[in-house]
Write a protein that holds these residues in place. Structure first.
Motif, PDB file in Angstrom:
ATOM      1  N   LEU A  34       0.816  -1.210   0.000  1.00  0.00           N
ATOM      2  CA  LEU A  34       0.000   0.000   0.000  1.00  0.00           C
ATOM      3  C   LEU A  34       0.853   1.266   0.000  1.00  0.00           C
ATOM      4  CD1 LEU A  34      -2.736  -0.970   2.629  1.00  0.00           C
ATOM      5  CD2 LEU A  34      -2.854  -1.157   0.130  1.00  0.00           C
ATOM      6  N   PHE A  35       2.111   1.133   0.344  1.00  0.00           N
ATOM      7  CA  PHE A  35       2.967   2.310   0.484  1.00  0.00           C
ATOM      8  C   PHE A  35       4.221   2.211  -0.390  1.00  0.00           C
ATOM      9  CE2 PHE A  35       0.460   1.794   4.305  1.00  0.00           C
ATOM     10  CZ  PHE A  35      -0.166   3.029   4.357  1.00  0.00           C
ATOM     11  N   ARG A  36       4.147   1.399  -1.412  1.00  0.00           N
ATOM     12  CA  ARG A  36       5.314   1.176  -2.279  1.00  0.00           C
ATOM     13  C   ARG A  36       5.261   2.129  -3.461  1.00  0.00           C
ATOM     14  NH1 ARG A  36       5.015  -4.234  -3.013  1.00  0.00           N
ATOM     15  NH2 ARG A  36       6.205  -4.448  -1.083  1.00  0.00           N
ATOM     16  N   ARG A  37       6.318   2.923  -3.614  1.00  0.00           N
ATOM     17  CA  ARG A  37       6.403   3.833  -4.748  1.00  0.00           C
ATOM     18  C   ARG A  37       7.173   3.175  -5.892  1.00  0.00           C
ATOM     19  NH1 ARG A  37       4.587   8.839  -3.665  1.00  0.00           N
ATOM     20  NH2 ARG A  37       4.626   9.605  -1.519  1.00  0.00           N
ATOM     21  N   GLN A  38       6.888   3.642  -7.099  1.00  0.00           N
ATOM     22  CA  GLN A  38       7.566   3.124  -8.280  1.00  0.00           C
ATOM     23  C   GLN A  38       8.800   3.934  -8.650  1.00  0.00           C
ATOM     24  OE1 GLN A  38       6.525   0.222  -9.425  1.00  0.00           O
ATOM     25  NE2 GLN A  38       4.926   0.344  -7.845  1.00  0.00           N
ATOM     26  N   THR A  39       9.011   5.029  -7.958  1.00  0.00           N
ATOM     27  CA  THR A  39      10.178   5.868  -8.221  1.00  0.00           C
ATOM     28  C   THR A  39      10.850   6.200  -6.905  1.00  0.00           C
ATOM     29  OG1 THR A  39       8.818   7.874  -8.149  1.00  0.00           O
ATOM     30  CG2 THR A  39       9.187   6.865 -10.317  1.00  0.00           C
ATOM     31  N   ALA A  40      12.073   6.700  -6.972  1.00  0.00           N
ATOM     32  CA  ALA A  40      12.826   7.036  -5.768  1.00  0.00           C
ATOM     33  C   ALA A  40      12.154   8.183  -5.025  1.00  0.00           C
ATOM     34  CB  ALA A  40      14.259   7.415  -6.141  1.00  0.00           C
ATOM     35  N   ILE A  41      12.325   8.181  -3.707  1.00  0.00           N
ATOM     36  CA  ILE A  41      11.751   9.237  -2.875  1.00  0.00           C
ATOM     37  C   ILE A  41      12.616  10.489  -3.003  1.00  0.00           C
ATOM     38  CG2 ILE A  41      11.025   9.872  -0.550  1.00  0.00           C
ATOM     39  CD1 ILE A  41       9.612   7.411  -1.531  1.00  0.00           C
ATOM     40  N   PRO A  42      12.025  11.637  -3.284  1.00  0.00           N
ATOM     41  CA  PRO A  42      12.819  12.877  -3.305  1.00  0.00           C
ATOM     42  C   PRO A  42      13.391  13.179  -1.917  1.00  0.00           C
ATOM     43  CG  PRO A  42      10.670  13.193  -4.346  1.00  0.00           C
ATOM     44  CD  PRO A  42      10.628  11.868  -3.655  1.00  0.00           C
ATOM     45  N   GLU A  43      14.369  14.045  -1.870  1.00  0.00           N
ATOM     46  CA  GLU A  43      14.961  14.445  -0.600  1.00  0.00           C
ATOM     47  C   GLU A  43      13.913  15.074   0.301  1.00  0.00           C
ATOM     48  OE1 GLU A  43      18.516  17.405   1.107  1.00  0.00           O
ATOM     49  OE2 GLU A  43      18.134  17.200  -1.048  1.00  0.00           O
ATOM     50  N   VAL A 199      -9.496   6.479   6.400  1.00  0.00           N
ATOM     51  CA  VAL A 199      -8.409   5.942   5.580  1.00  0.00           C
ATOM     52  C   VAL A 199      -7.449   7.053   5.162  1.00  0.00           C
ATOM     53  CG1 VAL A 199      -7.894   4.982   3.286  1.00  0.00           C
ATOM     54  CG2 VAL A 199      -9.602   3.887   4.756  1.00  0.00           C
ATOM     55  N   ALA A 200      -7.967   8.200   4.757  1.00  0.00           N
ATOM     56  CA  ALA A 200      -7.108   9.294   4.305  1.00  0.00           C
ATOM     57  C   ALA A 200      -6.240   9.832   5.440  1.00  0.00           C
ATOM     58  CB  ALA A 200      -7.961  10.416   3.715  1.00  0.00           C
ATOM     59  N   GLU A 201      -6.832  10.030   6.614  1.00  0.00           N
ATOM     60  CA  GLU A 201      -6.079  10.579   7.752  1.00  0.00           C
ATOM     61  C   GLU A 201      -4.952   9.641   8.177  1.00  0.00           C
ATOM     62  OE1 GLU A 201      -6.140  13.366   9.559  1.00  0.00           O
ATOM     63  OE2 GLU A 201      -7.812  14.396   8.592  1.00  0.00           O
ATOM     64  N   LEU A 202      -5.233   8.360   8.230  1.00  0.00           N
ATOM     65  CA  LEU A 202      -4.211   7.391   8.642  1.00  0.00           C
ATOM     66  C   LEU A 202      -3.208   7.138   7.523  1.00  0.00           C
ATOM     67  CD1 LEU A 202      -6.457   4.742  10.462  1.00  0.00           C
ATOM     68  CD2 LEU A 202      -5.041   6.510  11.520  1.00  0.00           C
ATOM     69  N   GLY A 203      -3.722   6.911   6.318  1.00  0.00           N
ATOM     70  CA  GLY A 203      -2.863   6.501   5.224  1.00  0.00           C
ATOM     71  C   GLY A 203      -1.825   7.531   4.850  1.00  0.00           C
ATOM     72  N   TRP A 204      -2.234   8.806   4.759  1.00  0.00           N
ATOM     73  CA  TRP A 204      -1.264   9.827   4.372  1.00  0.00           C
ATOM     74  C   TRP A 204      -0.187  10.019   5.433  1.00  0.00           C
ATOM     75  CZ3 TRP A 204      -0.282  10.845  -0.270  1.00  0.00           C
ATOM     76  CH2 TRP A 204      -1.273  10.901  -1.241  1.00  0.00           C
ATOM     77  N   THR A 205      -0.563   9.849   6.697  1.00  0.00           N
ATOM     78  CA  THR A 205       0.459   9.973   7.746  1.00  0.00           C
ATOM     79  C   THR A 205       1.424   8.803   7.684  1.00  0.00           C
ATOM     80  OG1 THR A 205      -1.209  11.091   9.086  1.00  0.00           O
ATOM     81  CG2 THR A 205       0.816  10.424  10.200  1.00  0.00           C
TER      82      THR A 205
END
Length: 329
Positions: A34-43, A199-205
């Motif tokens: 659910l929290f896996r990105r397809q690109t590198a995380i910016p600084e 879901v939005a409040e928990l997920g984004w945090t």
């Protein structure tokens, strides 16, 4: 996908995480996806990093499709109670169907109801060192004190505050032994929200903490105001694998009052009473980094933690071997 995310792939980052600190949620088996990105995380702190998240202080209105799908699956499986959002009056809930907030169906914490999986106390003799509502400017002093005294603490962080005060988050992240947990994105009354709002409040945090903390996905959350019922508990657990952490009955330090009131001595007296009281069960106390006065109260009373012989641990380390002890080195 609903705007903003293409969900997290951290392979390059995760390889650098020390295994002893890889604190990943023990909930649903696929929570990592659910929290896996397809690109590198910016600084952290860069404009590109800021652009990945809802605005600080604003209620999130969009979420990744994967989170929506996970919620739908949990609802379809009968894992989310069919409760209406609560109406809060001066912090106390009522339900449109006249459901008893204190009864076993709703089991609202502010009406004195908890369930077995809620964590309100620590094992005998232990105290959970935790601070809510950061990162905020008073946290700079608090973090420096944690580092100087080698104190390990759980930080229940607000997602929007991580976005707005990322430098203070980075200061805390650099200190060994710190544990980061979820305190929602905007600090709302969670039982008043729709399923999607929860879901939005928990997920984004969770997302901003995972992105910014070497891919480590939080496994714990604390409901603002202690406002949680069985519907919200279930969404936290079944969608995101989060354990609900509250605080012990009558273990509110009331240091949050120091934001507006000059009653530091009264708050210190309250905390001192807790520290000098029984150690069975152990203690989870509600404390905050909301103000310089609140931080000063903790710092000033730290010798009392030591002299009263408490075994001090982060929330996550309370059922494992000692991680930090309240004894002078």
């Amino acid at each position: 996908m609903l705007p903003l995310l293409s969900l997290l792939a951290l392979s390059a980052v995760v390889t650098s995480v020390p295994s002893a600190l890889a604190l990943v949620s023990s909930g649903p088996r696929d929570v990592e996806s659910l929290f896996r990105r397809q690109t590198a995380i910016p600084e952290v702190g860069s404009a590109e990093w800021v652009a990945l998240y809802p605005a600080a202080g604003s209620t999130p209105t969009t979420v990744p499709q994967a989170w929506t799908d996970a919620l739908a699956a949990a609802v379809a499986a009968g894992k989310i109670p069919d409760l209406p959002p609560a109406t809060l009056t001066q912090g106390y809930p009522s339900y449109s169907n006249n459901l008893d907030p204190a009864g076993p169906v709703a089991c609202h914490n502010t009406r004195g109801c908890s369930i077995a999986s809620d964590k309100l106390v620590a094992p005998d003799g232990m105290i959970g060192i935790s601070q809510d509502d950061g990162p905020l400017p008073p946290g700079r002093t608090l973090n420096s004190f944690f580092e100087a005294q080698k104190i390990n603490a759980t930080h229940f962080y607000i997602g929007g505050n991580v976005l707005g005060n990322y430098d203070i988050f980075l200061q805390a992240r650099a200190i060994p032994g710190q544990h980061f947990a979820v305190h929602t994105w905007t600090h709302p009354y969670m039982s008043s929200l729709s399923n999607e709002g929860v879901v939005a409040e928990l997920g984004w945090t969770m997302q901003i903490l995972a992105d910014s903390n070497y891919g480590k996905i939080p496994a714990h959350w604390r409901p603002p105001f202690g406002d949680v019922d069985n519907r919200v508990r279930a969404i936290a657990k079944e969608v995101f694998g989060l354990q609900t952490i509250i605080w012990g009955v009558e273990r509110d330090s009331e240091d949050w009052t120091l934001t507006n009131l000059d009653n530091e001595e009264a708050v210190k007296a309250t905390i001192t009473g807790f520290l000098e009281g029984p150690k069975a069960p152990g203690m989870i106390m509600l404390q905050h980094e909301l103000s310089d006065r609140a931080v000063n109260a903790f710092i000033t009373l730290w010798p009392s933690y030591l002299s009263n012989g408490w075994d001090c641990r982060t929330i996550v380390r309370q059922n494992t071997s000692p991680f930090s002890l309240c004894f002078p080195s």
